[in-house]
Write a protein that holds these residues in place. Structure first.
Motif, PDB file in Angstrom:
ATOM      1  N   GLU A   1     -18.686 -93.153   4.658  1.00  0.00           N
ATOM      2  CA  GLU A   1     -17.461 -93.113   5.200  1.00  0.00           C
ATOM      3  C   GLU A   1     -16.352 -92.697   5.091  1.00  0.00           C
ATOM      4  O   GLU A   1     -16.108 -91.604   6.252  1.00  0.00           O
ATOM      5  N   LYS A   2     -15.852 -92.229   3.947  1.00  0.00           N
ATOM      6  CA  LYS A   2     -15.508 -90.837   3.419  1.00  0.00           C
ATOM      7  C   LYS A   2     -15.589 -89.049   3.507  1.00  0.00           C
ATOM      8  O   LYS A   2     -15.094 -88.644   3.992  1.00  0.00           O
ATOM      9  N   LEU A   3     -16.978 -88.861   3.531  1.00  0.00           N
ATOM     10  CA  LEU A   3     -17.238 -88.160   4.149  1.00  0.00           C
ATOM     11  C   LEU A   3     -17.248 -87.667   5.578  1.00  0.00           C
ATOM     12  O   LEU A   3     -17.135 -86.640   6.082  1.00  0.00           O
ATOM     13  N   PHE A   4     -18.059 -88.824   5.927  1.00  0.00           N
ATOM     14  CA  PHE A   4     -17.287 -88.377   7.318  1.00  0.00           C
ATOM     15  C   PHE A   4     -16.591 -88.834   8.091  1.00  0.00           C
ATOM     16  O   PHE A   4     -16.452 -87.452   8.537  1.00  0.00           O
ATOM     17  N   ARG A   5     -15.685 -89.104   7.554  1.00  0.00           N
ATOM     18  CA  ARG A   5     -14.323 -88.878   8.013  1.00  0.00           C
ATOM     19  C   ARG A   5     -13.782 -87.445   7.565  1.00  0.00           C
ATOM     20  O   ARG A   5     -13.335 -86.621   9.335  1.00  0.00           O
ATOM     21  N   ARG A   6     -13.721 -87.049   6.448  1.00  0.00           N
ATOM     22  CA  ARG A   6     -14.055 -85.434   5.699  1.00  0.00           C
ATOM     23  C   ARG A   6     -14.628 -84.518   6.537  1.00  0.00           C
ATOM     24  O   ARG A   6     -14.347 -83.192   7.219  1.00  0.00           O
ATOM     25  N   ASN A   7     -16.081 -84.655   6.897  1.00  0.00           N
ATOM     26  CA  ASN A   7     -17.039 -83.847   7.342  1.00  0.00           C
ATOM     27  C   ASN A   7     -17.361 -83.485   8.567  1.00  0.00           C
ATOM     28  O   ASN A   7     -17.254 -82.857  10.039  1.00  0.00           O
ATOM     29  N   CYS A   8     -17.183 -85.330   9.522  1.00  0.00           N
ATOM     30  CA  CYS A   8     -17.948 -85.445  11.324  1.00  0.00           C
ATOM     31  C   CYS A   8     -16.452 -85.758  12.480  1.00  0.00           C
ATOM     32  O   CYS A   8     -17.415 -85.854  12.958  1.00  0.00           O
ATOM     33  N   VAL A   9     -15.785 -86.722  11.557  1.00  0.00           N
ATOM     34  CA  VAL A   9     -15.467 -86.777  12.692  1.00  0.00           C
ATOM     35  C   VAL A   9     -14.120 -85.649  13.615  1.00  0.00           C
ATOM     36  O   VAL A   9     -14.641 -86.407  15.439  1.00  0.00           O
ATOM     37  N   GLU A  10     -14.312 -84.551  12.986  1.00  0.00           N
ATOM     38  CA  GLU A  10     -13.747 -83.498  14.468  1.00  0.00           C
ATOM     39  C   GLU A  10     -14.658 -83.614  15.319  1.00  0.00           C
ATOM     40  O   GLU A  10     -14.314 -82.867  16.775  1.00  0.00           O
TER      41      GLU A  10
END
Length: 136
Positions: free
Chosen positions: A55-64
């Protein structure tokens, strides 16, 4: 004061439209993982605690591109990761797609992330709230 109110309303409308679910998403039929890659099992499948890192990785790399809830952003033509056409793909396929990206569709490669982090992303994608496909 009325001018400020109008500007605030316009900003809110813009932000809402920029983050709308990508209901027009069409999967790229040519973006298929090789059979060997699709068959790979997630080495973290038995470690549910690894989802938090995903989830942390998703928020950092994918949310955009995929939005906070994975619904995709229409302006970026990004996938709604909650759709069954995405969720039904194997862990190996999702891992391969995260690793290799799809330059034709604007999906970058995340091969720079360590392998276990990419598997954590796959675990997190599985936790997104699934929605039925809108297409017949």
């Amino acid at each position: 004061m009325p001018g400020r109110m109008l500007i605030a309303m316009l900003v809110i409308a813009f932000l809402k439209s920029a983050s709308c679910q990508n209901t027009s998403y069409q999967q790229d039929p040519g973006w298929r993982a090789p059979a060997g890659a699709a068959a790979r099992a997630n080495p973290l499948a038995s470690r549910p605690e690894a989802v938090a890192g995903g989830e942390k990785l998703f928020r950092r790399n994918c949310v955009e591109c995929h939005g906070e809830n994975g619904a995709g952003i229409a302006k970026k033509n990004s996938a709604d990761l909650r759709l069954s056409i995405v969720q039904q793909q194997s862990d190996g396929t999702l891992f391969w797609k995260i690793t290799n990206g799809n330059a034709d569709r604007g999906m970058p490669s995340f091969s720079r992330l360590p392998e276990l982090q990419r598997w954590q992303l796959v675990l997190y994608l599985r936790k997104l709230k699934a929605v039925p496909d809108a297409r017949p």
